[in-house]
Write a protein that holds these residues in place. Sequence first.
Motif: not given
Length: 484
Positions: A3-7, A97-98, A103-107
């Motif tokens: 998730a950190g990499a996506v953001l 993961a869900q 998290l990534t969708g919100t950011v």
Amino acid sequence: MSAGAVLGWLVLAALAPGSAHLRAGWRKTGLTLISCYAALLLALLAFILMNDLGTLAGTATQDSTLTAIMVGTIVLGLAWFTLIVHSFVVLRPGRLAQAGQILTGTVAGLLAVAVVVPFGWAAQTAQTSRQALDGIFQAPENEGGTPAPEPKPEDPWAGRDRVNILLLGGDADDNRTGVRTDSMNLASVDVKTGNTVLFSLPRNLEDVRFRPGTPMARRFPAGFDLPKDAGGGSSDLLNSVWEYADAHPEIFGGKQHQGPKVLMDTIGYTLGLKVDWYALVNMWGFARLIDAIGGVTISVEQDVVFGKYNEGLVKAGTRKLKGADAMWYARSRTNSDDYTRMGRQRCVLGALLEQADPATVLTRFNQVALATKELIRTDIPRPMLQHLVPLALKVKNAEVASVQFVPPLINTGYPDWEKIRDVAAKAVRDSARTKAPVAASAPPTTSPSSTLSPSPKKTPAKKQGSDDPTKGLTEGCGTSSAKG
């Protein structure tokens, strides 16, 4: 991918479009986006480097430019929004993961909205500018009501070495009929150097003469002279010319609203200059402009009392004044004569000229635009703004001198008209001889015969016995250059 990499790749994509696509394997799309972005930045940089600040600012006043900015920023904003959304999709957050997806969708949603905000601000600023300029500047017309010709780009000044703009402070109010111009200053500006002479005329100038052959001259061949008011006051002073002309259209064959034209011609005739345009400022609207730039710092030499019952006070000392206090400082009649008030008004104008720098105006642009729309009435044609704005920026770095036609220079009850014209002509000649600043780091140079100050901020001491009335704009005003 975490998730950190996506953001992280999303944030990088917001700054460098195409980077997220390259990471996700969309090589052709990523390279296309990065190439277009680089080309856009290079084109913008080249445009800025090829044009100076004055040219850019002048171009930005044109209706077509403002419309292009509005449309362009809206399109770019939507494109950047779409870019963030698509970058998020190609990074395939569905494999997370869900909790990571949430998290990534919100950011990503917040980031997509955040990148649109600057573009929305730019579009709103362009719209505010266009509305303000449309409200202030009207289409130019000739005497017959036909549109005046557009200024020629190769010579917008039509062969003039100087432009003369009449700056008026009016006291129009809902409870008062007509306009009385209690503050009258003519700015004579050298179009090549920006060197300026500000001529201040007193409101109580009597026996005003009108240009021979004009309707007012035929009505008042021996000078402006009316019977005394019921209370013994005079309504035939210079500050009443506009109001009188507006109130007597029969003098002009029934033409209405001749006040501005008559006052321009009268002051031009008085000084021996041709007035090109005027700008009338509502004095209390002027206070809103001062508030819009965050106030002005002025060195108050002594306490200034104001108010109907002398309940107000602007204390002596160097202080930052809000709009209302600055106007009371400039206009208070308590323990003051008209000439002292003229001096204080000159100090306020000088402080505003020094402190209303482009950065301050830009950061408070919407407030300045709205305040300006409410306070100014002018006959300056909208197309001339493209050329007047760069000239105004020249004035900020050029030499600004001031001549006040007050006692003992002249007797306002029995003016020496030839002396007024001679003084004005000499001040203009001296202004034309003074060289423009060569560079910011170079020491200022002046002609030995020049009586103008070497900069608008500092004024050399005059020789003892000198009776030259030309002064620096802020001479005698103390230190008022703090930006605050």
